[in-house]
Design a protein around this motif. Structure first.
Motif, PDB file in Angstrom:
ATOM      1  N   TYR A  11       0.736  -1.479   0.284  1.00  0.00           N
ATOM      2  CA  TYR A  11      -0.099  -0.213  -0.197  1.00  0.00           C
ATOM      3  C   TYR A  11       1.423   1.593   0.081  1.00  0.00           C
ATOM      4  O   TYR A  11       0.277   1.955  -0.549  1.00  0.00           O
ATOM      5  CB  TYR A  11      -1.198  -0.188   1.237  1.00  0.00           C
ATOM      6  CG  TYR A  11      -2.090  -0.896   0.982  1.00  0.00           C
ATOM      7  CD1 TYR A  11      -1.979  -1.712   1.857  1.00  0.00           C
ATOM      8  CD2 TYR A  11      -3.330  -0.652   0.099  1.00  0.00           C
ATOM      9  CE1 TYR A  11      -3.565  -2.192   2.083  1.00  0.00           C
ATOM     10  CE2 TYR A  11      -4.083  -2.076   0.833  1.00  0.00           C
ATOM     11  CZ  TYR A  11      -4.234  -2.204   1.229  1.00  0.00           C
ATOM     12  OH  TYR A  11      -5.453  -3.041   1.232  1.00  0.00           O
ATOM     13  N   GLY A  60      -8.805  -3.876  10.700  1.00  0.00           N
ATOM     14  CA  GLY A  60      -8.731  -4.028   9.524  1.00  0.00           C
ATOM     15  C   GLY A  60     -10.767  -3.714   8.510  1.00  0.00           C
ATOM     16  O   GLY A  60     -11.218  -3.643   8.613  1.00  0.00           O
ATOM     17  N   ALA A  61     -10.883  -2.016   9.509  1.00  0.00           N
ATOM     18  CA  ALA A  61     -12.102  -0.980   9.480  1.00  0.00           C
ATOM     19  C   ALA A  61     -11.195  -0.752   8.547  1.00  0.00           C
ATOM     20  O   ALA A  61     -13.267   0.075   7.767  1.00  0.00           O
ATOM     21  CB  ALA A  61     -11.488   0.038  10.722  1.00  0.00           C
ATOM     22  N   GLY A  62     -10.774  -0.728   6.866  1.00  0.00           N
ATOM     23  CA  GLY A  62     -11.187  -0.051   5.712  1.00  0.00           C
ATOM     24  C   GLY A  62     -11.155   1.425   5.786  1.00  0.00           C
ATOM     25  O   GLY A  62     -11.102   2.105   6.572  1.00  0.00           O
ATOM     26  N   ARG A  65     -17.298   1.658   7.014  1.00  0.00           N
ATOM     27  CA  ARG A  65     -18.463   0.681   6.769  1.00  0.00           C
ATOM     28  C   ARG A  65     -18.850   0.354   8.253  1.00  0.00           C
ATOM     29  O   ARG A  65     -20.173   0.838   8.607  1.00  0.00           O
ATOM     30  CB  ARG A  65     -18.958  -0.662   5.526  1.00  0.00           C
ATOM     31  CG  ARG A  65     -19.700  -1.322   5.232  1.00  0.00           C
ATOM     32  CD  ARG A  65     -19.816  -2.791   4.684  1.00  0.00           C
ATOM     33  NE  ARG A  65     -18.946  -3.343   5.258  1.00  0.00           N
ATOM     34  CZ  ARG A  65     -19.374  -4.572   6.389  1.00  0.00           C
ATOM     35  NH1 ARG A  65     -20.934  -4.384   6.205  1.00  0.00           N
ATOM     36  NH2 ARG A  65     -18.723  -5.611   7.158  1.00  0.00           N
ATOM     37  N   ASP A  81      -6.159   0.030  11.220  1.00  0.00           N
ATOM     38  CA  ASP A  81      -5.745  -0.557   9.516  1.00  0.00           C
ATOM     39  C   ASP A  81      -4.742  -0.503   8.496  1.00  0.00           C
ATOM     40  O   ASP A  81      -3.811   0.166   9.120  1.00  0.00           O
ATOM     41  CB  ASP A  81      -7.246  -0.451   8.342  1.00  0.00           C
ATOM     42  CG  ASP A  81      -7.241  -1.224   7.090  1.00  0.00           C
ATOM     43  OD1 ASP A  81      -7.822  -1.814   7.631  1.00  0.00           O
ATOM     44  OD2 ASP A  81      -6.815  -1.370   6.362  1.00  0.00           O
ATOM     45  N   LEU A  82      -3.988  -1.331   7.616  1.00  0.00           N
ATOM     46  CA  LEU A  82      -3.059  -1.766   7.357  1.00  0.00           C
ATOM     47  C   LEU A  82      -2.665  -0.445   6.270  1.00  0.00           C
ATOM     48  O   LEU A  82      -1.672   0.508   6.328  1.00  0.00           O
ATOM     49  CB  LEU A  82      -2.147  -2.163   6.688  1.00  0.00           C
ATOM     50  CG  LEU A  82      -1.146  -3.259   6.258  1.00  0.00           C
ATOM     51  CD1 LEU A  82      -0.441  -2.925   7.697  1.00  0.00           C
ATOM     52  CD2 LEU A  82      -1.398  -4.846   6.283  1.00  0.00           C
ATOM     53  N   LEU A  86      -7.166   4.230   3.167  1.00  0.00           N
ATOM     54  CA  LEU A  86      -8.706   4.185   3.797  1.00  0.00           C
ATOM     55  C   LEU A  86      -8.826   4.437   4.209  1.00  0.00           C
ATOM     56  O   LEU A  86     -10.028   4.738   4.855  1.00  0.00           O
ATOM     57  CB  LEU A  86      -9.035   2.222   3.447  1.00  0.00           C
ATOM     58  CG  LEU A  86      -8.625   1.708   2.295  1.00  0.00           C
ATOM     59  CD1 LEU A  86      -9.222   0.089   2.886  1.00  0.00           C
ATOM     60  CD2 LEU A  86      -9.929   2.221   1.153  1.00  0.00           C
ATOM     61  N   ALA A 106      -1.897   0.870  11.159  1.00  0.00           N
ATOM     62  CA  ALA A 106      -0.897  -1.100  12.099  1.00  0.00           C
ATOM     63  C   ALA A 106      -1.323  -2.092  11.433  1.00  0.00           C
ATOM     64  O   ALA A 106      -2.588  -2.233  11.240  1.00  0.00           O
ATOM     65  CB  ALA A 106      -1.121  -0.332  13.536  1.00  0.00           C
ATOM     66  N   ASP A 107      -0.682  -2.617  11.648  1.00  0.00           N
ATOM     67  CA  ASP A 107      -0.536  -4.058  11.591  1.00  0.00           C
ATOM     68  C   ASP A 107      -1.133  -5.147  12.528  1.00  0.00           C
ATOM     69  O   ASP A 107      -1.377  -4.876  13.919  1.00  0.00           O
ATOM     70  CB  ASP A 107       0.596  -4.682  11.322  1.00  0.00           C
ATOM     71  CG  ASP A 107       1.199  -5.986  10.561  1.00  0.00           C
ATOM     72  OD1 ASP A 107      -0.021  -7.273  10.855  1.00  0.00           O
ATOM     73  OD2 ASP A 107       1.249  -6.389   8.797  1.00  0.00           O
ATOM     74  N   ALA A 108      -2.052  -5.571  12.256  1.00  0.00           N
ATOM     75  CA  ALA A 108      -3.700  -6.319  12.636  1.00  0.00           C
ATOM     76  C   ALA A 108      -2.130  -7.916  13.662  1.00  0.00           C
ATOM     77  O   ALA A 108      -3.108  -7.837  14.680  1.00  0.00           O
ATOM     78  CB  ALA A 108      -4.295  -6.814  12.316  1.00  0.00           C
ATOM     79  N   MET A 125     -15.641  -9.301   7.670  1.00  0.00           N
ATOM     80  CA  MET A 125     -15.896  -9.475   6.644  1.00  0.00           C
ATOM     81  C   MET A 125     -14.426 -10.470   6.619  1.00  0.00           C
ATOM     82  O   MET A 125     -13.428  -9.848   5.528  1.00  0.00           O
ATOM     83  CB  MET A 125     -15.517  -8.224   6.078  1.00  0.00           C
ATOM     84  CG  MET A 125     -16.877  -8.007   5.019  1.00  0.00           C
ATOM     85  SD  MET A 125     -16.294  -6.845   3.799  1.00  0.00           S
ATOM     86  CE  MET A 125     -17.874  -7.376   2.828  1.00  0.00           C
ATOM     87  N   THR A 127     -11.127 -10.376   8.107  1.00  0.00           N
ATOM     88  CA  THR A 127     -10.340  -9.894   6.973  1.00  0.00           C
ATOM     89  C   THR A 127      -9.062 -10.973   8.649  1.00  0.00           C
ATOM     90  O   THR A 127      -8.127 -10.432   8.095  1.00  0.00           O
ATOM     91  CB  THR A 127     -10.226  -9.022   8.569  1.00  0.00           C
ATOM     92  OG1 THR A 127     -11.436  -7.840   7.778  1.00  0.00           O
ATOM     93  CG2 THR A 127      -8.785  -7.970   8.939  1.00  0.00           C
ATOM     94  N   LEU A 131      -4.762 -12.107   7.133  1.00  0.00           N
ATOM     95  CA  LEU A 131      -3.652 -12.295   8.017  1.00  0.00           C
ATOM     96  C   LEU A 131      -2.619 -13.195   7.529  1.00  0.00           C
ATOM     97  O   LEU A 131      -1.482 -13.016   8.182  1.00  0.00           O
ATOM     98  CB  LEU A 131      -3.968 -12.169   9.612  1.00  0.00           C
ATOM     99  CG  LEU A 131      -4.857 -11.228   9.653  1.00  0.00           C
ATOM    100  CD1 LEU A 131      -5.418 -11.223  10.954  1.00  0.00           C
ATOM    101  CD2 LEU A 131      -4.769  -9.598   8.955  1.00  0.00           C
TER     102      LEU A 131
HETATM  103  C1  LIG Z   1     -12.878  -6.901   3.250  1.00  0.00           C
HETATM  104  S1  LIG Z   1     -11.838  -5.611   4.576  1.00  0.00           S
HETATM  105  C2  LIG Z   1     -13.156  -5.122   5.164  1.00  0.00           C
HETATM  106  C3  LIG Z   1     -13.173  -3.780   5.133  1.00  0.00           C
HETATM  107  C4  LIG Z   1     -13.737  -3.519   6.122  1.00  0.00           C
HETATM  108  N1  LIG Z   1     -14.248  -4.312   7.799  1.00  0.00           N
HETATM  109  C5  LIG Z   1     -15.474  -3.848   6.581  1.00  0.00           C
HETATM  110  O1  LIG Z   1     -16.291  -5.227   6.736  1.00  0.00           O
HETATM  111  O2  LIG Z   1     -16.139  -3.116   5.532  1.00  0.00           O
HETATM  112  C6  LIG Z   1     -10.110  -5.865   5.103  1.00  0.00           C
HETATM  113  C7  LIG Z   1      -9.651  -4.946   5.631  1.00  0.00           C
HETATM  114  O3  LIG Z   1      -8.069  -5.202   6.433  1.00  0.00           O
HETATM  115  C8  LIG Z   1      -7.283  -4.157   6.020  1.00  0.00           C
HETATM  116  N2  LIG Z   1      -6.186  -5.630   6.589  1.00  0.00           N
HETATM  117  C9  LIG Z   1      -5.660  -6.578   6.131  1.00  0.00           C
HETATM  118  N3  LIG Z   1      -4.347  -7.043   5.914  1.00  0.00           N
HETATM  119  C10 LIG Z   1      -4.906  -6.216   7.626  1.00  0.00           C
HETATM  120  C11 LIG Z   1      -3.587  -6.664   8.701  1.00  0.00           C
HETATM  121  N4  LIG Z   1      -2.010  -7.521   8.716  1.00  0.00           N
HETATM  122  N5  LIG Z   1      -3.604  -5.080   9.283  1.00  0.00           N
HETATM  123  C12 LIG Z   1      -4.155  -4.299   9.375  1.00  0.00           C
HETATM  124  N6  LIG Z   1      -5.293  -4.425   8.173  1.00  0.00           N
HETATM  125  C13 LIG Z   1      -5.483  -5.213   7.505  1.00  0.00           C
HETATM  126  C14 LIG Z   1      -7.494  -4.223   4.227  1.00  0.00           C
HETATM  127  O4  LIG Z   1      -6.689  -3.133   4.919  1.00  0.00           O
HETATM  128  C15 LIG Z   1      -8.887  -3.676   4.740  1.00  0.00           C
HETATM  129  O5  LIG Z   1      -9.147  -2.790   4.988  1.00  0.00           O
END
Ligand SMILES: C[S@@+](CC[C@H](N)C(=O)[O-])C[C@H]1O[C@@H](n2cnc3c(N)ncnc32)[C@H](O)[C@@H]1O
Length: 264
Positions: A11, A60-62, A65, A81-82, A86, A106-108, A125, A127, A131
């Motif tokens: 990203y 992983g809030a994107g 939503r 979120d990473l 977003l 940050a990374d989850a 969703m 998420t 990982l």
């Molecule tokens: C399927 S989307 C879900 C977005 C939102 N939660 C929703 O339900 O609409 C997954 C999200 O996880 C984030 N993501 C993926 N790997 C991640 C990580 N290692 N740490 C944090 N966020 C991460 C992505 O950037 C993306 O925004």
């Protein structure tokens, strides 16, 4: 082909135009889903202590939503979120709706926050299936355990069953979703789902049509295959206690999910 990141640094360094495209694809492909919102609202309500609003971590809030929906219900939400692009879109949406939301890029699997008393952590969703494998998920579960208050709840939505199809072999597949941004039309259609031993591959054809250009790309997302039992046992390895799963029913346009519940 654009392989959506599952925690790498792909990203970083997007141009402004690429950031607009990333947010647009994200919202086009995730934004119309709403079947899970009643469950997150119910859990937030259950977790609230008396008149205190629940403090909630959306992993992983994107672009928000779920975060924005729960903030509108009065929850104090931290969105992690990473993807900073977003999160920037999430902050803009929150400002438009006069909602107060904290964002953390940050990374989850490695995050460290000052706040360590979240009453509820959600990972909507699938998420957790982005990982990586078991050790990455256990790292994520450990990070969540360290940030929940005693008795706090983690709820992770996972998909355990997807029907494979391949439009390339004549299968019909779902119809395209489209969105106009300024003078540009974005459309995205799932064209292939392949279920393998360890992964589920979801492929989409994306198209951008504007006065200047028509461009297409193929997007590939890889989900780790994961059962509720496995995630529960990984939760135990991270010091969490399993509770009965919940179910989000499928809709005409979206598959159903199992929500694994783990208590701190
Ligand atoms: C399927 S989307 C879900 C977005 C939102 N939660 C929703 O339900 O609409 C997954 C999200 O996880 C984030 N993501 C993926 N790997 C991640 C990580 N290692 N740490 C944090 N966020 C991460 C992505 O950037 C993306 O925004």
């Amino acid at each position: 082909v654009v392989v959506s990141p599952s925690g790498d640094r792909a990203y970083l360094g997007r141009s402004a135009a690429a950031a607009v495209r990333a947010v647009t694809w994200h919202e086009l492909e995730c934004g119309s889903y709403s079947a899970d919102l009643p469950l997150w609202r119910e859990l937030a309500l259950r977790t609230a202590m008396g008149t205190q609003p629940v403090t909630l971590l959306d992993v992983g809030a994107g672009s928000g939503r779920v975060t924005l929906d729960l903030a509108a219900q009065g929850c104090r939400v931290t969105a992690l979120d990473l993807d900073e692009d977003l999160l920037a879109a999430l902050r803009a949406h929150a400002q438009e709706r006069a909602l107060d939301v904290q964002t953390v890029c940050a990374d989850a699997r490695t995050f460290e926050l000052e706040q360590r008393d979240f009453g509820l952590c959600i990972a909507p969703m699938q998420t957790v299936q982005l990982l990586g494998g078991e050790s990455e998920r256990v790292a994520f579960l450990g990070r969540v355990a360290a940030h929940l208050r005693p008795g706090g709840l983690l709820a992770c939505a996972i998909v355990t069953r997807l029907e494979p199809f391949d439009c390339g072999n004549g299968d019909l597949g779902p119809s395209a979703e489209s969105r106009r941004v300024g003078g540009t039309l974005y459309s995205s259609r799932a064209t292939r789902v392949e279920v393998r031993a360890r992964h589920i591959t979801i492929e989409r054809e994306r198209q951008i049509v504007s006065a200047k250009q028509t461009a297409g790309e193929r997007n590939v997302v890889e989900l780790e295959r994961l059962s509720a039992a496995q995630l529960r046992s990984e939760g135990v390895a991270a010091g969490l206690r399993p509770e009965p799963d919940r179910v989000i029913a499928p809709t005409e346009d979206h598959v159903g999910s199992i929500v694994v519940m783990l208590r701190g």
